[in-house]
Design an enzyme around this catalytic site. Structure first.
Site, short mmCIF file in Angstrom:
data_model
loop_
_atom_site.label_atom_id
_atom_site.label_comp_id
_atom_site.label_asym_id
_atom_site.label_seq_id
_atom_site.Cartn_x
_atom_site.Cartn_y
_atom_site.Cartn_z
N LYS A 83 -7.08 -5.08 3.02
CA LYS A 83 -7.78 -3.79 2.91
C LYS A 83 -8.91 -3.78 3.93
O LYS A 83 -9.79 -4.65 3.90
CB LYS A 83 -8.32 -3.68 1.48
C1 E4P Z 1 -9.54 1.34 -4.71
O1 E4P Z 1 -8.89 0.92 -3.80
C2 E4P Z 1 -10.94 1.80 -4.54
O2 E4P Z 1 -11.71 0.79 -4.01
C3 E4P Z 1 -11.46 2.28 -5.87
O3 E4P Z 1 -10.50 3.13 -6.45
C4 E4P Z 1 -12.83 2.95 -5.77
O4 E4P Z 1 -13.12 3.53 -7.01
P1 E4P Z 1 -14.60 3.99 -7.42
O5 E4P Z 1 -14.95 5.20 -6.64
O6 E4P Z 1 -14.49 4.29 -8.88
O7 E4P Z 1 -15.51 2.82 -7.14
#
Ligand code: E4P
Length: 219
Positions: A83
Site C-alpha cells: 500500500k
Molecule cells: C483502508 O485501506 C483505509 O486505510 C481505511 O479504510 C481508512 O478508514 P478511516 O477513514 O476510517 O480511517
C-alpha cells in the site's frame, strides 16, 4: 463485490475469516497502532488466515524507501499487496512494484483525477476514502461513481476499493455504484446481516414449530 476487512487485528480477522466470506484485508499504520502488535508479526498472522490480498502500508515518503519496505513486506507471504500513498513517489514505487509482479494498493485517494493517475501507474487497487470525504462535507460516494465512469471509459483494470467505510449504507451504495471491493471495519461487517424482520420472522417460525410439536425426524 469483494469484501475486505479493514483491521490489523489478526484474531478478529481469523474469527471473521471462518465465515468463508472474507476476500482480503486492508491495514494501515493507524490500525496497526491501535492493535499494538509488531506490524510485521501482525501481517504474518493475518496472511496465515486469509488467502486473498492483505494490504501492508509503507511508511517511507520517498520511492527508494518505499521499495525497501516493500521488500520486507513481500517476504511475509505471496498474498501481500503493498500500500503506497497517492504521491509522485508513491506512483513511481507503484510502477516499479507492478513491474516486479507485486500487487499494489494506492491509498489516500480523494479525487477522480488522482484515481486516473494511479490507474495509469498500473495500480492493482485504488482506495477512495468515502467516509473522510463525507466527514469533510462532500459526498464520498460521488467519488466512487466518477472513478467507475473514468475507469470504464478507458478500460482501466485497476480495482476500485471503497475505503473509509462507516456503515451499511456505504456498503450498499458502493455495491450499487460498481465498486469492485469494499473494505469494512469489523463492527460494520458483523452488522451486515442485521434486519429486525429477519429476527422477528425467525422467532415466529420457531414459536409456531414449538406450538405444533414439529420435529425434523431423521429416518
Ligand atoms: C483502508 O485501506 C483505509 O486505510 C481505511 O479504510 C481508512 O478508514 P478511516 O477513514 O476510517 O480511517
Amino acid at each position: 463485490m469483494k469484501l475486505f476487512i479493514d483491521s490489523a487485528d489478526p484474531k478478529e480477522i481469523a474469527r471473521l475469516a471462518a465465515t468463508g466470506l472474507i476476500d482480503g484485508v486492508t491495514t494501515n499504520p493507524s490500525l496497526a497502532a491501535k492493535n499494538g502488535m509488531d506490524y510485521v508479526d501482525a501481517l504474518k498472522e493475518i496472511c496465515a488466515s486469509v488467502s486473498g490480498p492483505v494490504s501492508a502500508e509503507v511508511l517511507a515518503l520517498d520511492t527508494a524507501g518505499m521499495l525497501a519496505e516493500a521488500k520486507v513486506f513481500a517476504r511475509i507471504a505471496n498474498n501481500i499487496a503493498i500500500k503506497v500513498p497517492l504521491t509522485w513517489d508513491g506512483l513511481a514505487a507503484c510502477r516499479a512494484l507492478r513491474a516486479d509482479g507485486m500487487m499494489v494498493n494506492v491509498t489516500l485517494c480523494f479525487s477522480p483525477v488522482q484515481a486516473m493517475m494511479a490507474a495509469k501507474a498500473g495500480a492493482t487497487f485504488i482506495s477512495p476514502f468515502i467516509g473522510r470525504l463525507d466527514d469533510a462535507g462532500q459526498v464520498g460516494m460521488d467519488l466512487i461513481r466518477e472513478i467507475r465512469a473514468i475507469y470504464d471509459n478507458y478500460n482501466f483494470d485497476t480495482q476500485i476499493l471503497a475505503a473509509s467505510v462507516r456503515g451499511i449504507p456505504h456498503v450498499r451504495e458502493s455495491a450499487l455504484a460498481g465498486a469492485d471491493v469494499a473494505t469494512i471495519p469489523v463492527d460494520v461487517f458483523r452488522a451486515l446481516l442485521n434486519h429486525p424482520l429477519t429476527d422477528k420472522g425467525l422467532a415466529a417460525f420457531l414459536a409456531d414449530a414449538k406450538k405444533a410439536g414439529i420435529r425434523i425426524r431423521d429416518e
